[in-house]
Design a protein around this motif. Structure first.
Motif, short mmCIF file in Angstrom:
data_model
loop_
_atom_site.label_atom_id
_atom_site.label_comp_id
_atom_site.label_asym_id
_atom_site.label_seq_id
_atom_site.Cartn_x
_atom_site.Cartn_y
_atom_site.Cartn_z
N TRP A 105 0.84 -1.21 0.00
CA TRP A 105 0.00 0.00 0.00
C TRP A 105 0.88 1.26 0.00
CZ3 TRP A 105 -3.58 -1.94 4.55
CH2 TRP A 105 -4.40 -2.97 4.06
N GLN A 106 1.93 1.21 0.79
CA GLN A 106 2.82 2.38 0.85
C GLN A 106 3.45 2.61 -0.52
OE1 GLN A 106 5.08 3.71 4.45
NE2 GLN A 106 6.75 2.82 3.29
N ALA A 107 3.89 1.52 -1.16
CA ALA A 107 4.52 1.64 -2.48
C ALA A 107 3.52 2.19 -3.52
CB ALA A 107 5.04 0.29 -2.92
N LEU A 108 2.25 1.95 -3.31
CA LEU A 108 1.23 2.46 -4.25
C LEU A 108 0.93 3.96 -4.03
CD1 LEU A 108 -1.42 -0.43 -4.20
CD2 LEU A 108 0.05 0.24 -6.11
N GLY A 109 1.49 4.53 -2.99
CA GLY A 109 1.26 5.95 -2.72
C GLY A 109 0.09 6.20 -1.78
N ILE A 110 -0.51 5.12 -1.26
CA ILE A 110 -1.59 5.32 -0.28
C ILE A 110 -0.94 5.90 0.98
CG2 ILE A 110 -3.19 4.04 1.24
CD1 ILE A 110 -3.48 2.07 -1.26
N ASN A 111 -1.49 7.01 1.48
CA ASN A 111 -0.82 7.65 2.61
C ASN A 111 -1.72 7.79 3.85
OD1 ASN A 111 -2.46 9.70 1.64
ND2 ASN A 111 -0.77 10.71 0.56
N ARG A 112 -2.94 7.30 3.74
CA ARG A 112 -3.85 7.41 4.89
C ARG A 112 -4.68 6.13 4.97
NH1 ARG A 112 -9.00 9.61 5.96
NH2 ARG A 112 -9.10 10.55 8.04
N LEU A 113 -4.79 5.56 6.17
CA LEU A 113 -5.60 4.36 6.36
C LEU A 113 -6.75 4.70 7.30
CD1 LEU A 113 -2.83 1.63 6.88
CD2 LEU A 113 -3.90 2.38 4.75
N SER A 114 -7.94 4.31 6.91
CA SER A 114 -9.10 4.50 7.78
C SER A 114 -9.52 3.09 8.22
CB SER A 114 -10.21 5.20 6.98
OG SER A 114 -11.39 5.19 7.72
N ILE A 115 -9.24 2.76 9.47
CA ILE A 115 -9.35 1.37 9.92
C ILE A 115 -10.66 1.15 10.68
CG2 ILE A 115 -8.18 -0.45 11.24
CD1 ILE A 115 -5.59 1.23 10.96
N GLY A 116 -11.40 0.13 10.26
CA GLY A 116 -12.70 -0.17 10.88
C GLY A 116 -12.55 -0.96 12.17
N VAL A 117 -12.06 -0.30 13.21
CA VAL A 117 -11.84 -0.97 14.51
C VAL A 117 -13.19 -1.30 15.15
CG1 VAL A 117 -10.97 -0.61 16.86
CG2 VAL A 117 -9.60 0.13 14.89
N GLN A 118 -14.07 -0.36 15.19
CA GLN A 118 -15.45 -0.43 15.76
C GLN A 118 -15.47 -0.60 17.27
OE1 GLN A 118 -16.63 0.78 13.45
NE2 GLN A 118 -16.17 -0.21 11.53
N THR A 119 -14.89 -1.66 17.79
CA THR A 119 -14.82 -1.84 19.25
C THR A 119 -13.69 -2.84 19.51
OG1 THR A 119 -15.96 -2.85 21.15
CG2 THR A 119 -16.67 -3.56 19.02
N MET A 120 -13.21 -2.86 20.75
CA MET A 120 -12.16 -3.84 21.10
C MET A 120 -12.76 -4.96 21.95
SD MET A 120 -9.43 -2.90 19.60
CE MET A 120 -7.98 -3.61 20.41
N ASN A 121 -14.07 -5.06 21.93
CA ASN A 121 -14.73 -6.10 22.72
C ASN A 121 -15.17 -7.23 21.78
OD1 ASN A 121 -17.18 -7.47 23.73
ND2 ASN A 121 -16.86 -6.16 25.52
N ASP A 122 -14.63 -8.43 21.99
CA ASP A 122 -14.89 -9.54 21.06
C ASP A 122 -16.35 -9.96 21.03
OD1 ASP A 122 -12.41 -9.65 20.03
OD2 ASP A 122 -11.71 -11.34 21.23
N GLU A 123 -17.01 -9.88 22.19
CA GLU A 123 -18.43 -10.26 22.21
C GLU A 123 -19.25 -9.32 21.31
OE1 GLU A 123 -20.86 -10.67 25.89
OE2 GLU A 123 -18.95 -11.56 26.57
N LEU A 124 -18.92 -8.03 21.42
CA LEU A 124 -19.65 -7.06 20.59
C LEU A 124 -19.28 -7.21 19.12
CD1 LEU A 124 -19.63 -3.82 22.77
CD2 LEU A 124 -21.42 -5.52 22.54
N LEU A 125 -18.02 -7.51 18.84
CA LEU A 125 -17.62 -7.72 17.43
C LEU A 125 -18.39 -8.91 16.85
CD1 LEU A 125 -13.77 -7.08 17.70
CD2 LEU A 125 -15.39 -5.72 16.36
N ALA A 126 -18.55 -9.97 17.67
CA ALA A 126 -19.31 -11.14 17.21
C ALA A 126 -20.77 -10.74 16.99
CB ALA A 126 -19.20 -12.27 18.22
N TRP A 127 -21.33 -9.95 17.91
CA TRP A 127 -22.71 -9.48 17.79
C TRP A 127 -22.88 -8.67 16.50
CZ3 TRP A 127 -24.96 -4.66 17.46
CH2 TRP A 127 -26.34 -4.60 17.67
N MET A 128 -21.86 -7.89 16.16
CA MET A 128 -21.92 -7.07 14.94
C MET A 128 -21.69 -7.90 13.67
SD MET A 128 -19.55 -3.81 15.99
CE MET A 128 -19.93 -2.76 17.39
N ASN A 129 -21.29 -9.17 13.87
CA ASN A 129 -20.90 -10.07 12.76
C ASN A 129 -19.69 -9.55 12.00
OD1 ASN A 129 -21.29 -12.55 11.46
ND2 ASN A 129 -22.33 -11.57 9.74
#
Ligand code: SF4
Length: 369
Positions: A105-129
């Motif tokens: 990605w860096q080599a392609l010139g992408i310079n910003r990442l928008s990361i879909g973290v959402q939550t750090m709670n695994d139960e909620l991540l599972a609930w969100m699918n």
């Protein structure tokens, strides 16, 4: 200035709450769709006359594309912008933050990442699918450290069963990693989502407004004590790190949206939108439908987008659209008296306490059209 948005309508799984346009069964036409996207770029780039200052690869899940596929999509836009450095953002799901991807990605010139973290709670991540777990996020953010990407994370608050840990998790991430931008959204129940179906059939409780307001203020407070500016209802940035691309949407600048379901705006009054169906998009000859916004619609959009940002609504734009009518002037004065709106540097802005009610307040200043 203007931006290019490229919509990648593929996801590995369907998240419980999501109503974006995407498909989870795309193997058979993946290559054809990417080729159609390149074709659309070449056919429509002339629609943008202002200099390009941002490219945004969103979705869907653009990070599931291979670096070669992403490179082929960026080839046309990069030739077009030449040697200028512009913001190039890739929306990323945490499970795609691998050593190989990051260096490609860096080599392609992408310079910003928008990361879909959402939550750090695994139960909620599972609930969100969601397809990832907290450990994928931690691993990915660890790998990111030597790279020069500007990092933004997306969070969701106001989720049933989510406690005020939403803030604890946020603080832990911000204190550990060089995160410069946070988009924090209240969970919403959109029609046609699994969440909506579950609430309607009594399998989930209604979303709790009070919980959402509490979380919103906790997030806001936590980020402001760490030097983030709250510059749009859902967006916070370290100084100098505001999102250029999204800023263009809020400031009424031109953008060209490519791909199924993508929208475009000419920066004045013309909106265009592509069909939200992958099969139809593949057959498309006329790329979009369009409408010209009436002066009243432009007025409504001015308030809807302007009041969501720290910059507010410029008085000059109000003048361009013919100024206040008597009833609007009366409503504005009432809102100022109620301390919901204030004047600042020739702009009308929401007072900090009322940002969460931005849409409801702007509607009070709408014209019937
Ligand atoms: S990964 Fe993103 S776009 Fe895909 S279903 Fe989940 S929320 Fe929607």
């Amino acid at each position: 200035m203007a931006g290019i948005y490229i919509h990648i309508p593929f996801c590995r799984k369907k998240c419980t709450y999501c109503d974006f346009h995407f498909s989870t069964t795309f193997a058979s036409y993946r290559t054809a769709l990417l080729s159609q996207l390149r074709q659309e770029f070449h056919t429509r780039i002339h629609e943008i006359t202002a200099p390009i200052e941002s490219i945004y690869l969103g979705g869907g899940t653009p990070s599931l594309l291979s670096p070669e596929e992403l490179g082929s999509l960026l080839e046309g836009p990069k030739k077009y912008i030449g040697n200028q450095t512009v913001e190039i953002t890739l929306e990323v799901n945490p499970e795609d933050l691998t050593e190989t991807n990051l260096s490609a990605w860096q080599a392609l010139g992408i310079n910003r990442l928008s990361i879909g973290v959402q939550t750090m709670n695994d139960e909620l991540l599972a609930w969100m699918n969601r397809n990832h777990r907290a450990t994928d996020t931690r691993k990915g953010l660890d790998l990111l450290q030597p790279y020069a990407f500007s990092v933004s994370i997306d969070l969701i608050f106001g989720v049933p069963k989510q406690t005020e840990e939403v803030v604890e998790e946020l603080l832990a991430l911000i204190d550990t990693y060089p995160i410069e931008h946070v988009s924090a959204y209240a969970l919403t129940q959109e029609p046609q989502t699994l969440l909506h179906h579950r609430v309607k059939t009594g399998k989930e409780p209604q979303l709790n407004d009070e919980q959402q307001v509490t979380h919103y203020h906790l997030v806001e407070q936590a980020l402001s004590t760490r030097g983030f500016e709250h510059y749009e209802v859902s967006n916070y940035a370290k100084p100098g790190k505001r999102a250029v691309h999204n800023g263009n949407y809020w400031n009424g600048k031109a953008y060209l949206g490519l791909g199924p379901g993508a929208h475009s705006f000419d920066g004045k009054s013309r909106r265009r939108w592509n069909v939200s169906n992958n099969a139809q998009y593949l057959k498309q000859q006329d790329w979009y439908e369009e409408e010209t916004l009436s002066a009243d619609n432009q007025w409504n959009e001015l308030w809807l987008t302007g009041l969501r940002t720290q910059h507010g609504v410029p008085m000059e734009r109000i003048g361009d659209l013919g100024g206040f009518r008597a009833e609007e002037q009366g409503m504005l004065e009432a809102l100022i008296k109620q301390n919901k709106i204030h004047e600042q540097h020739n702009r009308y802005c929401l007072t900090q306490d009322h940002w969460l009610a931005a849409d409801g307040i702007s509607i009070q200043l709408f014209r019937a059209g």
